[in-house]
Design a protein around this motif. Structure first.
Motif, PDB file in Angstrom:
ATOM      1  N   HIS A 136     -81.172 -13.266 -32.265  1.00  0.00           N
ATOM      2  CA  HIS A 136     -81.872 -14.555 -33.418  1.00  0.00           C
ATOM      3  C   HIS A 136     -82.054 -14.588 -34.927  1.00  0.00           C
ATOM      4  O   HIS A 136     -82.530 -13.823 -34.871  1.00  0.00           O
ATOM      5  N   ASP A 137     -82.521 -15.973 -34.912  1.00  0.00           N
ATOM      6  CA  ASP A 137     -83.191 -15.759 -36.250  1.00  0.00           C
ATOM      7  C   ASP A 137     -82.580 -14.882 -37.110  1.00  0.00           C
ATOM      8  O   ASP A 137     -83.732 -14.631 -38.304  1.00  0.00           O
ATOM      9  N   ILE A 138     -81.464 -15.861 -38.096  1.00  0.00           N
ATOM     10  CA  ILE A 138     -81.194 -14.726 -39.135  1.00  0.00           C
ATOM     11  C   ILE A 138     -81.495 -14.890 -40.405  1.00  0.00           C
ATOM     12  O   ILE A 138     -81.725 -15.902 -40.134  1.00  0.00           O
ATOM     13  N   VAL A 139     -81.859 -14.064 -40.667  1.00  0.00           N
ATOM     14  CA  VAL A 139     -82.682 -14.244 -42.625  1.00  0.00           C
ATOM     15  C   VAL A 139     -81.880 -14.143 -43.526  1.00  0.00           C
ATOM     16  O   VAL A 139     -81.884 -15.183 -44.013  1.00  0.00           O
ATOM     17  N   ASP A 140     -80.551 -13.285 -43.395  1.00  0.00           N
ATOM     18  CA  ASP A 140     -80.088 -13.107 -44.137  1.00  0.00           C
ATOM     19  C   ASP A 140     -78.560 -12.950 -43.924  1.00  0.00           C
ATOM     20  O   ASP A 140     -79.099 -11.529 -43.874  1.00  0.00           O
ATOM     21  N   ARG A 141     -77.236 -13.328 -43.713  1.00  0.00           N
ATOM     22  CA  ARG A 141     -76.249 -12.380 -43.333  1.00  0.00           C
ATOM     23  C   ARG A 141     -75.243 -11.781 -44.532  1.00  0.00           C
ATOM     24  O   ARG A 141     -74.430 -10.567 -44.012  1.00  0.00           O
ATOM     25  N   VAL A 142     -75.372 -12.149 -45.436  1.00  0.00           N
ATOM     26  CA  VAL A 142     -75.112 -12.177 -46.252  1.00  0.00           C
ATOM     27  C   VAL A 142     -74.881 -10.059 -46.414  1.00  0.00           C
ATOM     28  O   VAL A 142     -75.882 -10.097 -46.589  1.00  0.00           O
ATOM     29  N   GLY A 143     -73.608  -9.528 -46.833  1.00  0.00           N
ATOM     30  CA  GLY A 143     -73.651  -7.923 -47.285  1.00  0.00           C
ATOM     31  C   GLY A 143     -74.003  -7.095 -45.545  1.00  0.00           C
ATOM     32  O   GLY A 143     -74.291  -5.992 -46.077  1.00  0.00           O
ATOM     33  N   GLY A 144     -73.997  -8.537 -44.635  1.00  0.00           N
ATOM     34  CA  GLY A 144     -74.133  -7.729 -43.323  1.00  0.00           C
ATOM     35  C   GLY A 144     -73.208  -6.557 -42.964  1.00  0.00           C
ATOM     36  O   GLY A 144     -73.293  -4.898 -42.178  1.00  0.00           O
ATOM     37  N   GLY A 145     -71.909  -6.797 -43.496  1.00  0.00           N
ATOM     38  CA  GLY A 145     -70.577  -5.812 -43.608  1.00  0.00           C
ATOM     39  C   GLY A 145     -70.556  -4.933 -44.513  1.00  0.00           C
ATOM     40  O   GLY A 145     -69.855  -4.241 -44.007  1.00  0.00           O
ATOM     41  N   ASP A 146     -70.937  -5.284 -45.275  1.00  0.00           N
ATOM     42  CA  ASP A 146     -70.895  -4.020 -46.438  1.00  0.00           C
ATOM     43  C   ASP A 146     -72.155  -3.026 -45.786  1.00  0.00           C
ATOM     44  O   ASP A 146     -72.228  -1.649 -46.165  1.00  0.00           O
ATOM     45  N   ALA A 147     -73.668  -3.472 -44.779  1.00  0.00           N
ATOM     46  CA  ALA A 147     -74.349  -2.486 -44.190  1.00  0.00           C
ATOM     47  C   ALA A 147     -73.536  -2.140 -43.979  1.00  0.00           C
ATOM     48  O   ALA A 147     -73.686  -1.009 -42.974  1.00  0.00           O
ATOM     49  N   PHE A 148     -72.672  -2.694 -42.286  1.00  0.00           N
ATOM     50  CA  PHE A 148     -71.867  -2.019 -42.232  1.00  0.00           C
ATOM     51  C   PHE A 148     -70.930  -0.707 -42.539  1.00  0.00           C
ATOM     52  O   PHE A 148     -70.672   0.715 -41.972  1.00  0.00           O
ATOM     53  N   SER A 149     -70.586  -0.984 -43.440  1.00  0.00           N
ATOM     54  CA  SER A 149     -69.807   0.098 -44.327  1.00  0.00           C
ATOM     55  C   SER A 149     -70.236   1.051 -44.557  1.00  0.00           C
ATOM     56  O   SER A 149     -69.874   2.569 -44.271  1.00  0.00           O
ATOM     57  N   ALA A 150     -71.875   0.599 -45.521  1.00  0.00           N
ATOM     58  CA  ALA A 150     -72.821   1.925 -45.506  1.00  0.00           C
ATOM     59  C   ALA A 150     -72.598   2.819 -44.029  1.00  0.00           C
ATOM     60  O   ALA A 150     -72.568   3.756 -45.106  1.00  0.00           O
ATOM     61  N   GLY A 151     -73.052   2.376 -43.180  1.00  0.00           N
ATOM     62  CA  GLY A 151     -74.045   3.106 -41.676  1.00  0.00           C
ATOM     63  C   GLY A 151     -71.890   3.755 -41.861  1.00  0.00           C
ATOM     64  O   GLY A 151     -72.373   5.227 -41.499  1.00  0.00           O
ATOM     65  N   LEU A 152     -70.562   3.765 -42.055  1.00  0.00           N
ATOM     66  CA  LEU A 152     -70.109   3.861 -41.541  1.00  0.00           C
ATOM     67  C   LEU A 152     -69.518   5.469 -42.036  1.00  0.00           C
ATOM     68  O   LEU A 152     -69.412   6.546 -41.613  1.00  0.00           O
ATOM     69  N   ILE A 153     -69.369   4.804 -43.254  1.00  0.00           N
ATOM     70  CA  ILE A 153     -69.483   5.983 -43.786  1.00  0.00           C
ATOM     71  C   ILE A 153     -71.090   7.342 -44.131  1.00  0.00           C
ATOM     72  O   ILE A 153     -70.184   8.426 -44.243  1.00  0.00           O
ATOM     73  N   TYR A 154     -71.688   6.764 -43.732  1.00  0.00           N
ATOM     74  CA  TYR A 154     -72.551   8.040 -43.406  1.00  0.00           C
ATOM     75  C   TYR A 154     -72.938   8.880 -42.065  1.00  0.00           C
ATOM     76  O   TYR A 154     -72.687   9.481 -42.281  1.00  0.00           O
ATOM     77  N   GLY A 155     -72.552   8.189 -41.550  1.00  0.00           N
ATOM     78  CA  GLY A 155     -72.364   8.114 -40.319  1.00  0.00           C
ATOM     79  C   GLY A 155     -71.236   9.060 -39.802  1.00  0.00           C
ATOM     80  O   GLY A 155     -71.087  10.538 -39.112  1.00  0.00           O
ATOM     81  N   LEU A 156     -69.754   9.068 -40.220  1.00  0.00           N
ATOM     82  CA  LEU A 156     -68.457   9.839 -40.706  1.00  0.00           C
ATOM     83  C   LEU A 156     -69.072  11.499 -41.247  1.00  0.00           C
ATOM     84  O   LEU A 156     -68.042  12.041 -41.527  1.00  0.00           O
ATOM     85  N   ASN A 157     -69.804  11.206 -42.080  1.00  0.00           N
ATOM     86  CA  ASN A 157     -70.129  12.364 -43.099  1.00  0.00           C
ATOM     87  C   ASN A 157     -71.315  12.954 -42.435  1.00  0.00           C
ATOM     88  O   ASN A 157     -71.733  14.289 -43.266  1.00  0.00           O
ATOM     89  N   ASN A 158     -72.328  12.603 -41.546  1.00  0.00           N
ATOM     90  CA  ASN A 158     -73.483  13.106 -41.183  1.00  0.00           C
ATOM     91  C   ASN A 158     -73.638  13.141 -39.849  1.00  0.00           C
ATOM     92  O   ASN A 158     -74.179  13.388 -39.363  1.00  0.00           O
ATOM     93  N   LEU A 159     -73.244  12.370 -38.656  1.00  0.00           N
ATOM     94  CA  LEU A 159     -72.372  12.450 -37.570  1.00  0.00           C
ATOM     95  C   LEU A 159     -72.321  13.662 -37.028  1.00  0.00           C
ATOM     96  O   LEU A 159     -70.880  13.851 -37.201  1.00  0.00           O
ATOM     97  N   LYS A 160     -72.617  13.926 -35.443  1.00  0.00           N
ATOM     98  CA  LYS A 160     -71.205  14.037 -35.220  1.00  0.00           C
ATOM     99  C   LYS A 160     -70.270  14.021 -34.309  1.00  0.00           C
ATOM    100  O   LYS A 160     -69.126  15.094 -34.344  1.00  0.00           O
ATOM    101  N   THR A 161     -70.156  12.625 -34.097  1.00  0.00           N
ATOM    102  CA  THR A 161     -68.797  12.312 -33.633  1.00  0.00           C
ATOM    103  C   THR A 161     -68.457  11.232 -34.447  1.00  0.00           C
ATOM    104  O   THR A 161     -69.250  10.440 -34.541  1.00  0.00           O
ATOM    105  N   GLY A 162     -67.314  10.688 -34.327  1.00  0.00           N
ATOM    106  CA  GLY A 162     -67.240   9.090 -34.533  1.00  0.00           C
ATOM    107  C   GLY A 162     -67.539   8.098 -33.618  1.00  0.00           C
ATOM    108  O   GLY A 162     -67.864   7.260 -34.657  1.00  0.00           O
TER     109      GLY A 162
END
Length: 342
Positions: free
Chosen positions: A273-299
């Motif tokens: 709710h009350d979104i401040v700025d949604r631009v770059g939301g998908g890029d944050a997802f990509s960064a998070g996925l790359i980090y997670g696939l390389n640093n966390l235990k599971t998919g």
């Protein structure tokens, strides 16, 4: 520490203040952003050795742009300083039932006119383990598409994992080629794909009947969609698809799925709710996925981290996901109350 590399166009972002219409007041807020630069910033803030590759003019605007990248801990040693102009995009932030509006001014930008020979791709990928690109760059121009193909082929040749956010942008495919003519061939050099249902349909020609404005998405359809993509592109190790339920410009439901062929994971759903700025939301997802696939235990862990990172980006003005690993993990663990941390 292995290096993670992203390549694309960073732009000058000129935004109307708050939720004003364009030139309602005589001001525009000037910052920098662009899909692949946003991913680089996210990875750098997660503590990863990250290099950004682009072509940026050797003038004062370009100097400020490079300084902004460096401020966030991004290696800019492979940024080429040449060309006549930095691309620009204008942003008007929507509210309630009025959508946000983006206007591009990036024709003849420096990176869109660069050739593969302008960039030392061998040097870029030496010692790197991961390369990230998006469907935005090959949409810019024929030369940018050529550079994109050269980069993914060289990355694969040198043993890097390649990820691509499909990122369909209908306003950009104007140079005589359409996304379905370019993106399927590019994806054949990719290991990890990211996108949403429109990206899959408009870039790859693979679609399902989804009503993103209905307020409730059918997860089973996303299983079908991702299965279809993996079947058509057997080179892919996995595909992640984000699921945005758009109730209004201020209120979105947000979740994602990850299909590895063997496993199908569905993330937690966030009511934003009350979104401040949604631009770059998908890029944050990509960064998070790359980090997670390389640093966390599971998919599953990687997917939950990516969805949470993207959720938090909606609270941050500007393109860049200025987040720490601890902040994202806190949300994953249920710390989304927003209470003051003392």
């Amino acid at each position: 520490m292995k290096r993670y590399v992203t390549f694309g166009e960073i732009m000058l972002r000129l935004k109307a203040p708050g939720h004003e219409r364009f030139f309602q007041s005589p001001y525009l807020e000037a910052t920098f952003g662009g899909g692949e630069a946003n991913v680089a910033a996210g990875l750098a803030h997660f503590g990863m050795d990250t290099a950004y590759v682009s072509v940026i003019p050797g003038n004062s605007v370009g100097d400020a742009c490079v300084a902004e990248l460096k401020k966030h801990g991004i290696d800019t040693s492979f940024v080429v300083r040449k060309g006549n102009r930095l691309g620009i995009y204008f942003l008007e932030s929507g509210a309630n039932q009025r959508p946000s509006k983006v206007i591009y001014d990036r024709v003849h930008s420096a990176v869109s006119e660069a050739m593969p020979s302008d960039i030392d791709w061998e040097g870029v990928f030496k010692g790197a383990c991961w390369f990230h690109i998006t469907g935005i760059t090959p949409a810019l121009s024929e030369k940018a598409a050529e550079n994109s193909f050269f980069a993914v082929k060289k990355a694969k040749e040198m043993g890097l994992t390649v990820s691509c956010d499909l990122n369909y942008r209908k306003k950009l495919w104007k140079y005589g080629k359409s996304a379905p003519e370019i993106m399927p061939e590019l994806i054949r050099y990719v290991d990890v794909a990211v996108g949403n249902e429109e990206d899959c349909q408009k870039s790859l020609g693979i679609g399902i009947d989804v009503d993103v404005e209905s307020g409730r998405l059918d997860v089973s359809k996303y299983r079908t969609l991702t299965d279809m993509v993996l079947k058509q592109f057997p080179n892919l190790n996995m595909i992640a698809v984000t699921m945005r339920e758009s109730h209004s410009a201020d209120y979105n439901g947000w979740s994602a799925v990850l299909n590895t062929g063997d496993d199908f994971f569905v993330s937690a759903k966030y009511e934003i709710h009350d979104i401040v700025d949604r631009v770059g939301g998908g890029d944050a997802f990509s960064a998070g996925l790359i980090y997670g696939l390389n640093n966390l235990k599971t998919g599953r862990d990687a997917l939950e981290f990516a969805a949470a990172a993207s959720c938090l980006k909606h609270s941050i003005p500007g393109d860049l996901p200025l987040l720490s690993v601890d902040e994202v993990l806190s949300l994953v663990k249920g710390g989304g109350s927003g209470r003051v941390q003392r």
